[in-house]
Design an enzyme around this catalytic site. Structure first.
Site, mmCIF file in Angstrom:
data_model
loop_
_atom_site.group_PDB
_atom_site.id
_atom_site.type_symbol
_atom_site.label_atom_id
_atom_site.label_comp_id
_atom_site.label_asym_id
_atom_site.label_seq_id
_atom_site.Cartn_x
_atom_site.Cartn_y
_atom_site.Cartn_z
ATOM 1 N N CYS A 208 -6.115 1.817 5.862
ATOM 2 C CA CYS A 208 -6.725 0.559 6.294
ATOM 3 C C CYS A 208 -6.112 0.184 7.651
ATOM 4 O O CYS A 208 -5.149 0.813 8.107
ATOM 5 C CB CYS A 208 -6.461 -0.535 5.256
ATOM 6 N N HIS B 255 0.856 -1.182 0.000
ATOM 7 C CA HIS B 255 0.000 0.000 0.000
ATOM 8 C C HIS B 255 0.894 1.235 0.000
ATOM 9 O O HIS B 255 2.036 1.195 0.482
ATOM 10 C CB HIS B 255 -0.886 0.017 1.235
ATOM 11 N N CYS C 257 -2.281 -0.387 7.520
ATOM 12 C CA CYS C 257 -1.506 0.847 7.386
ATOM 13 C C CYS C 257 -1.563 1.686 8.659
ATOM 14 O O CYS C 257 -0.565 2.286 9.053
ATOM 15 C CB CYS C 257 -2.000 1.640 6.180
ATOM 16 N N GLU D 285 0.999 3.862 1.830
ATOM 17 C CA GLU D 285 1.499 4.254 3.149
ATOM 18 C C GLU D 285 2.668 3.386 3.574
ATOM 19 O O GLU D 285 3.688 3.894 4.052
ATOM 20 C CB GLU D 285 0.399 4.124 4.215
#
Length: 150
Positions: free
Chosen positions: A84, A54, A87, A56
């Site tokens: 999410c 992801h 993260c 992040e």
């Protein structure tokens, strides 16, 4: 707020680049306490065949490598979409001071929705949270991306 600088435009640029690569358009920018951009990334889960890639997480990994530290105290993370739970946990583990995000994510969010990671008593570090910055554009990028897939 005197001296405030938004880095959401840079995060949105990362999200657009992710969409161009066929990835879900999410972008992240990690900023040092002095205002320097330390790392930026867009989603790369498909490209890297890695469900943890992801935006992040990629930005945090890059920044930690550059800083030669597993923690980023005083740093700020700008993200186009509500992180999410995975993260959010990484943000907490990295001791990031401030989280700025654009669009809320009612389905997969882990900050304001869903798991609400920073509200758990087991959460060792809670960043300052600022939401809704660039939300309209971030939401539009996501809607356009998913409409194009249907």
């Amino acid at each position: 707020m005197s001296g405030f600088t938004s880095y959401m435009d840079r995060a949105l640029a990362e999200a657009r680049a992710a969409a161009d690569r066929g990835e879900v358009p999410v972008g992240a920018v990690l900023v040092a306490p002095d205002g320097r951009i330390i790392a930026s990334a867009g989603n790369r889960t498909r490209e890297l065949s890695d469900p943890t890639a992801h935006a992040e997480v990629l930005a945090i990994r890059d920044a930690c490598a550059k800083m030669r530290s597993e923690r980023l105290p005083g740093h700020s993370l700008w993200v186009t979409l509500e992180p999410c739970p995975m993260c959010a946990a990484a943000i907490s583990a990295a001791r990031i001071a401030r989280l700025y995000y654009g669009a809320s994510d009612r389905r997969m969010g882990g900050v304001e929705h869903g798991a609400r990671v920073f509200d758990h008593p087991q959460c060792h570090h809670r960043p300052e949270i600022y939401d809704g910055l660039g939300a309209h554009e971030a939401r539009g990028l996501l809607q356009d991306f998913f409409e194009g897939r249907r």
